[in-house]
Design a protein around this motif. Structure first.
Motif, mmCIF file in Angstrom:
data_model
loop_
_atom_site.group_PDB
_atom_site.id
_atom_site.type_symbol
_atom_site.label_atom_id
_atom_site.label_comp_id
_atom_site.label_asym_id
_atom_site.label_seq_id
_atom_site.Cartn_x
_atom_site.Cartn_y
_atom_site.Cartn_z
ATOM 1 N N ARG A 33 0.858 -1.182 0.000
ATOM 2 C CA ARG A 33 0.000 0.000 0.000
ATOM 3 C C ARG A 33 0.893 1.229 0.000
ATOM 4 N N PRO A 34 0.430 2.287 -0.626
ATOM 5 C CA PRO A 34 1.239 3.512 -0.649
ATOM 6 C C PRO A 34 1.208 4.205 0.703
ATOM 7 N N GLU A 35 2.313 4.855 1.024
ATOM 8 C CA GLU A 35 2.393 5.702 2.213
ATOM 9 C C GLU A 35 3.061 7.004 1.805
ATOM 10 N N TYR A 36 2.615 8.082 2.418
ATOM 11 C CA TYR A 36 3.142 9.400 2.101
ATOM 12 C C TYR A 36 3.659 10.057 3.379
ATOM 13 N N LYS A 37 4.751 10.796 3.252
ATOM 14 C CA LYS A 37 5.247 11.621 4.345
ATOM 15 C C LYS A 37 5.323 13.055 3.834
ATOM 16 N N PHE A 38 4.736 13.952 4.589
ATOM 17 C CA PHE A 38 4.769 15.366 4.245
ATOM 18 C C PHE A 38 5.613 16.086 5.286
ATOM 19 N N ARG A 39 6.546 16.887 4.842
ATOM 20 C CA ARG A 39 7.403 17.635 5.746
ATOM 21 C C ARG A 39 7.324 19.117 5.379
ATOM 22 N N ALA A 40 6.980 19.921 6.369
ATOM 23 C CA ALA A 40 6.860 21.361 6.152
ATOM 24 C C ALA A 40 7.880 22.085 7.015
ATOM 25 N N GLY A 41 8.319 23.229 6.526
ATOM 26 C CA GLY A 41 9.240 24.055 7.290
ATOM 27 C C GLY A 41 8.502 24.845 8.360
ATOM 28 N N GLU A 42 9.253 25.626 9.102
ATOM 29 C CA GLU A 42 8.659 26.417 10.174
ATOM 30 C C GLU A 42 7.883 27.623 9.652
ATOM 31 N N LYS A 43 8.321 28.166 8.523
ATOM 32 C CA LYS A 43 7.667 29.347 7.960
ATOM 33 C C LYS A 43 6.626 28.932 6.916
ATOM 34 N N ALA A 44 5.614 29.758 6.773
ATOM 35 C CA ALA A 44 4.565 29.487 5.788
ATOM 36 C C ALA A 44 5.114 29.522 4.366
ATOM 37 N N THR A 45 6.221 30.197 4.149
ATOM 38 C CA THR A 45 6.798 30.301 2.807
ATOM 39 C C THR A 45 7.785 29.176 2.502
ATOM 40 N N ALA A 55 4.527 0.374 1.771
ATOM 41 C CA ALA A 55 4.510 -0.556 2.898
ATOM 42 C C ALA A 55 4.178 -1.936 2.332
ATOM 43 N N ILE A 56 5.100 -2.864 2.475
ATOM 44 C CA ILE A 56 4.949 -4.195 1.895
ATOM 45 C C ILE A 56 4.741 -5.207 3.016
ATOM 46 N N THR A 57 3.731 -6.041 2.857
ATOM 47 C CA THR A 57 3.493 -7.125 3.809
ATOM 48 C C THR A 57 3.418 -8.432 3.036
ATOM 49 N N GLN A 58 3.954 -9.477 3.643
ATOM 50 C CA GLN A 58 3.842 -10.786 3.021
ATOM 51 C C GLN A 58 3.852 -11.840 4.113
ATOM 52 N N GLN A 59 2.870 -12.713 4.027
ATOM 53 C CA GLN A 59 2.743 -13.814 4.975
ATOM 54 C C GLN A 59 2.601 -15.121 4.205
ATOM 55 N N SER A 60 3.363 -15.237 3.142
ATOM 56 C CA SER A 60 3.267 -16.402 2.267
ATOM 57 C C SER A 60 4.067 -17.591 2.786
#
Length: 73
Positions: A33-45, A55-60
């Motif tokens: 499944r896709p996962e996203y990380k968003f990182r923002a700075g301290e300033k609005a600009t 994220a990969i899972t396997q129980q084969s």
């Protein structure tokens, strides 16, 4: 319980040089499944960084050490 299957491959070559055989097969009890990380700075600009991860899972029950994966929807 564990299910094992055999793949029988017949090769008919006209040249004696080396070749490659690639075997692909589907495995149940494996998903991603896709996962996203968003990182923002301290300033609005400040720019916002986006990381796209999987994220990969396997129980084969198979050992996936050293496996090359291609993810697809």
């Amino acid at each position: 319980s564990r299910v094992e299957r055999d793949a029988v491959i017949v090769v008919d070559k006209t040249k004696a040089d080396a070749g490659k055989i690639r075997l692909n097969y589907m495995v149940e009890q494996a998903a991603w499944r896709p996962e996203y990380k968003f990182r923002a700075g301290e300033k609005a600009t400040d720019a916002i960084g986006v990381e796209y991860l999987a994220a990969i899972t396997q129980q084969s029950g198979e050992d996936w050490t050293g496996v090359n994966l291609i993810l697809s929807t």
